[in-house]
Motif scaffolding. Structure first.
Motif, PDB file in Angstrom:
ATOM      1  N   PRO A  41       0.797  -1.238   0.000  1.00 21.46           N
ATOM      2  CA  PRO A  41       0.000   0.000   0.000  1.00 21.46           C
ATOM      3  C   PRO A  41       0.826   1.283   0.000  1.00 21.46           C
ATOM      4  O   PRO A  41       0.462   2.254  -0.663  1.00 21.46           O
ATOM      5  CB  PRO A  41      -0.823  -0.127   1.285  1.00 21.46           C
ATOM      6  N   TYR A  42       1.934   1.282   0.732  1.00 24.03           N
ATOM      7  CA  TYR A  42       2.752   2.501   0.789  1.00 24.03           C
ATOM      8  C   TYR A  42       3.395   2.806  -0.559  1.00 24.03           C
ATOM      9  O   TYR A  42       3.292   3.932  -1.068  1.00 24.03           O
ATOM     10  CB  TYR A  42       3.814   2.366   1.870  1.00 24.03           C
ATOM     11  N   LYS A  45       0.932   4.024  -3.002  1.00 23.68           N
ATOM     12  CA  LYS A  45       0.530   5.428  -2.778  1.00 23.68           C
ATOM     13  C   LYS A  45       1.605   6.378  -3.287  1.00 23.68           C
ATOM     14  O   LYS A  45       1.288   7.419  -3.895  1.00 23.68           O
ATOM     15  CB  LYS A  45       0.285   5.662  -1.287  1.00 23.68           C
ATOM     16  N   HIS A  74       2.583  -4.093   7.952  1.00 22.51           N
ATOM     17  CA  HIS A  74       3.355  -3.032   8.592  1.00 22.51           C
ATOM     18  C   HIS A  74       3.205  -3.104  10.112  1.00 22.51           C
ATOM     19  O   HIS A  74       2.767  -2.161  10.774  1.00 22.51           O
ATOM     20  CB  HIS A  74       2.919  -1.673   8.056  1.00 22.51           C
ATOM     21  N   ASN A 204       7.119   6.536   5.521  1.00 23.02           N
ATOM     22  CA  ASN A 204       6.130   5.478   5.318  1.00 23.02           C
ATOM     23  C   ASN A 204       4.935   5.654   6.249  1.00 23.02           C
ATOM     24  O   ASN A 204       4.968   5.285   7.421  1.00 23.02           O
ATOM     25  CB  ASN A 204       6.774   4.108   5.542  1.00 23.02           C
ATOM     26  N   GLU A 206       2.285   4.046   6.303  1.00 26.06           N
ATOM     27  CA  GLU A 206       1.655   2.772   6.663  1.00 26.06           C
ATOM     28  C   GLU A 206       2.324   2.115   7.873  1.00 26.06           C
ATOM     29  O   GLU A 206       1.821   1.108   8.376  1.00 26.06           O
ATOM     30  CB  GLU A 206       1.726   1.804   5.477  1.00 26.06           C
TER      31      GLU A 206
END
Length: 235
Positions: A41-42, A45, A74, A204, A206
């Protein structure tokens, strides 16, 4: 923006490369290189943020030879699991996969103008190593732990280079960062940035154990300004 997954072939097999195309349909290229948590996800993004600036972004699955499409959680358990995957990762082979992805990115019909690399954590080390052998419009490395041990590469890197670190990083002690700063002195193409408030992986969002919102915002603005100077997006 358009997103898709391309395949890059090697003599050992094929691996996934996640691609983001800006709304304008074309732009300069950015090779985005993952952290230890994978293309999760990070990183996605960050890719979206870069595409929103007008860049075509390609993020390869660097761990494909060990654990295909790895995405670590995470949290403490996810970090430990990611380190176990990292322990089986061959950095030299990873740089070759990065070079193959860079060639793929350059050949995309949507890519116009220059191409650069942007690596984070593990990816920062990979981007730095790649820059020693590949000409690019710009290279950015966030807290690459292998950078202090490979400073001889600075003699081979001609691209504009931004090396960013956190002053409180337990994985890259401040005295090792100082070695990088000294090695960069007098090199017109190299910029170093150290946020003394922050530790490792502080960009980060996340990872709550690492994220530093204020430091992250400052580093991102620096990154955007660096890219605009060296790999501008043309109308």
């Amino acid at each position: 923006m358009e997103t898709r997954t391309d395949l890059v072939s090697t003599p050992d097999g094929a691996f996934d490369v996640h691609v983001w195309v800006p709304d304008g349909g074309r732009g300069p290229g950015i090779l985005l290189l993952q952290e230890v948590w994978g293309v999760g996800p990070y990183i996605k993004k960050v890719a979206e943020d870069l595409a929103s600036l007008g860049y075509v972004v390609a993020a390869p699955d660097l761990f494909w030879r060990v654990r295909r499409n790895w995405e670590g959680a995470h949290d403490a358990a996810g970090l430990q699991a990611s380190f176990e995957v990292l322990g089986q990762f061959d950095p030299g082979q990873g740089v070759k996969d990065c070079a193959d992805t860079l060639a793929h990115l350059r050949a995309l019909p949507e890519v116009t103008g220059s191409v650069g690399a942007f690596g984070i954590c593990l990816g920062g080390s990979q981007a730095f190593a790649l820059a020693g052998g590949e000409p690019m419009g710009a290279v950015i490395a966030y807290y690459g732990s292998a950078v202090p041990d490979a400073l001889e590469l600075l003699d081979a890197i001609e691209a504009p280079l931004l090396l960013a670190f956190g002053g409180q990083d337990p994985y890259i002690p401040r005295d090792r960062v100082a070695e990088v700063e000294r090695a960069a002195e007098g090199r017109a193409n190299v910029e170093t940035y150290v946020d003394e408030r922050a530790g490792h992986a502080f960009h980060n969002h996340e990872a709550p154990d690492f994220y530093h919102p204020e430091a992250a915002a400052d580093l991102w603005q620096l990154t955007v300004d660096f890219l605009r100077r060296h790999i501008p997006v043309r109308p």
